[in-house]
Design a protein around this motif. Structure first.
Motif, PDB file in Angstrom:
ATOM      1  N   LYS A   2      -9.225   8.465  14.221  1.00 19.67           N
ATOM      2  CA  LYS A   2      -8.357   7.501  13.547  1.00 19.67           C
ATOM      3  C   LYS A   2      -7.074   7.302  14.360  1.00 19.67           C
ATOM      4  CE  LYS A   2      -8.653   9.781   9.606  1.00 19.67           C
ATOM      5  NZ  LYS A   2      -8.434  10.146   8.196  1.00 19.67           N
ATOM      6  N   GLY A 159      -1.600  -6.741   7.388  1.00 20.91           N
ATOM      7  CA  GLY A 159      -2.703  -6.561   8.319  1.00 20.91           C
ATOM      8  C   GLY A 159      -2.449  -7.171   9.683  1.00 20.91           C
ATOM      9  N   ALA A 174      -4.588  -3.873   6.977  1.00 18.90           N
ATOM     10  CA  ALA A 174      -3.963  -2.589   7.317  1.00 18.90           C
ATOM     11  C   ALA A 174      -2.493  -2.717   6.931  1.00 18.90           C
ATOM     12  CB  ALA A 174      -4.104  -2.286   8.804  1.00 18.90           C
ATOM     13  N   LEU A 201      -3.551   5.510   2.342  1.00 18.27           N
ATOM     14  CA  LEU A 201      -4.113   5.057   3.625  1.00 18.27           C
ATOM     15  C   LEU A 201      -4.826   6.168   4.379  1.00 18.27           C
ATOM     16  CD1 LEU A 201      -1.139   2.859   4.895  1.00 18.27           C
ATOM     17  CD2 LEU A 201      -3.323   2.051   3.995  1.00 18.27           C
ATOM     18  N   ASP A 203      -7.625   7.539   4.529  1.00 16.83           N
ATOM     19  CA  ASP A 203      -8.955   7.370   5.111  1.00 16.83           C
ATOM     20  C   ASP A 203      -9.089   6.135   5.988  1.00 16.83           C
ATOM     21  OD1 ASP A 203      -9.774   9.664   3.845  1.00 16.83           O
ATOM     22  OD2 ASP A 203     -10.279   8.595   1.990  1.00 16.83           O
ATOM     23  N   HIS A 204      -8.045   5.334   6.076  1.00 23.00           N
ATOM     24  CA  HIS A 204      -8.141   4.113   6.872  1.00 23.00           C
ATOM     25  C   HIS A 204      -8.169   4.434   8.371  1.00 23.00           C
ATOM     26  CE1 HIS A 204      -7.136   0.791   3.866  1.00 23.00           C
ATOM     27  NE2 HIS A 204      -7.381   1.879   3.177  1.00 23.00           N
ATOM     28  N   THR A 206      -6.963   2.682  10.756  1.00 26.20           N
ATOM     29  CA  THR A 206      -5.695   2.351  11.406  1.00 26.20           C
ATOM     30  C   THR A 206      -4.550   2.500  10.416  1.00 26.20           C
ATOM     31  OG1 THR A 206      -6.801   0.746  12.836  1.00 26.20           O
ATOM     32  CG2 THR A 206      -4.413   0.522  12.589  1.00 26.20           C
ATOM     33  N   MET A 207      -3.572   3.304  10.780  1.00 24.04           N
ATOM     34  CA  MET A 207      -2.352   3.403   9.980  1.00 24.04           C
ATOM     35  C   MET A 207      -1.217   2.792  10.788  1.00 24.04           C
ATOM     36  SD  MET A 207      -0.498   6.775   8.397  1.00 24.04           S
ATOM     37  CE  MET A 207      -1.567   6.997   6.970  1.00 24.04           C
TER      38      MET A 207
END
Ligand code: ZN
Length: 255
Positions: A2, A159, A174, A201, A203-204, A206-207
């Motif tokens: 990630k 995003g 995002a 966030l 598990d996303h 892109t942070m």
């Protein structure tokens, strides 16, 4: 793995001292590459090309892997006569008159973007691929100008927009962590909001963390930034927008 994209907003000769300090601390935490959102002529108060030391500093940072992104041209939107209530609300209350590209006509937007490209071409650094509007306020006409001027991506609060793809498929959700420091209650709300958003966030892929000069001047905000960055880096690698996986294709150098 990630990713964490740290972007520094409002980089200019006026803000160089605070960003120099911020970059040093970020590097010590492990963030050695960031996306630098540079304003060519911040509030008409001194063009970047007139400051040789600033230009060398940018070139040096670009050489170390930081990304240069165009961030408006003046970062200022003069108030206009006969504004609608909505225009006044969005551009003055939300951005304090900084929404330069919120309602610029396409021709004027294009002119400023082309000038910015020319200005950046004078630097010994890769040509910027991204344009990010001040306060993320990019109107429809200005957005077309950004595309026609040859920029490959822009971002919003919510995003990242790949400008080469149709709007419906080119938008990568995002939401960015971002602080509002204008007064005490906004800072308090920001701390709670960003802590919750950070958990949401987790598990996303892109942070995003978007930082502005005042964030460094308020100890409680900066303390939280440091803590969240440290936590994020346990499972994320720091990247720039340009090299991140969110923009799906590796960007070829513009010809
Ligand atoms: Zn800005």
């Amino acid at each position: 793995m990630k990713e964490l994209i740290v972007s520094l907003h409002d980089v200019s000769p006026l803000t160089r001292p605070v960003f120099t300090a911020m970059l040093e601390e970020l590097a010590a935490l492990g963030v050695e590459r960031t996306s630098l959102l540079v304003i060519p002529d911040h509030h008409h108060r001194g063009h970047m090309l007139a400051d040789v030391g600033f230009c060398r500093w940018l070139e040096e940072l670009a050489g170390k892997g930081h990304e240069l992104v165009v961030h408006g041209y003046y970062h200022q939107r003069p108030a206009r006569p006969h504004e609608t209530w909505r225009q006044r609300g969005v551009t003055r209350v939300y951005t304090l008159g900084e929404g330069e590209f919120y309602d610029l006509p396409k021709n004027e937007a294009f002119r400023r973007l082309a000038q910015a490209k020319e200005d950046f071409a004078r630097l010994d650094a890769p040509a910027p691929l991204g344009f990010i509007a001040p306060a993320w306020l990019l109107g429809g006409e200005a957005r077309r100008a950004v595309f026609e001027a040859g920029f490959r991506y822009t971002t919003y609060l919510t995003g990242i927009q790949d400008l080469r793809a149709p709007a419906s498929v080119g938008f990568i959700p995002a939401r960015s962590l971002v602080y509002s420091c204008r007064n005490h209650w906004r800072r308090a709300v920001s701390l709670g909001w960003n802590a919750r958003l950070f958990s949401r966030l987790k598990d996303h892929a892109t942070m995003r963390l978007s930082l502005h000069p005042p964030d460094y001047q308020h100890p409680r905000i900066w303390q939280q930034v440091r803590r969240l960055v440290g936590e994020a880096l346990r499972e994320r690698r720091p990247v720039t927008y340009r090299e991140g996986q969110a923009l799906p294709l590796a960007w070829p150098e513009p010809g």
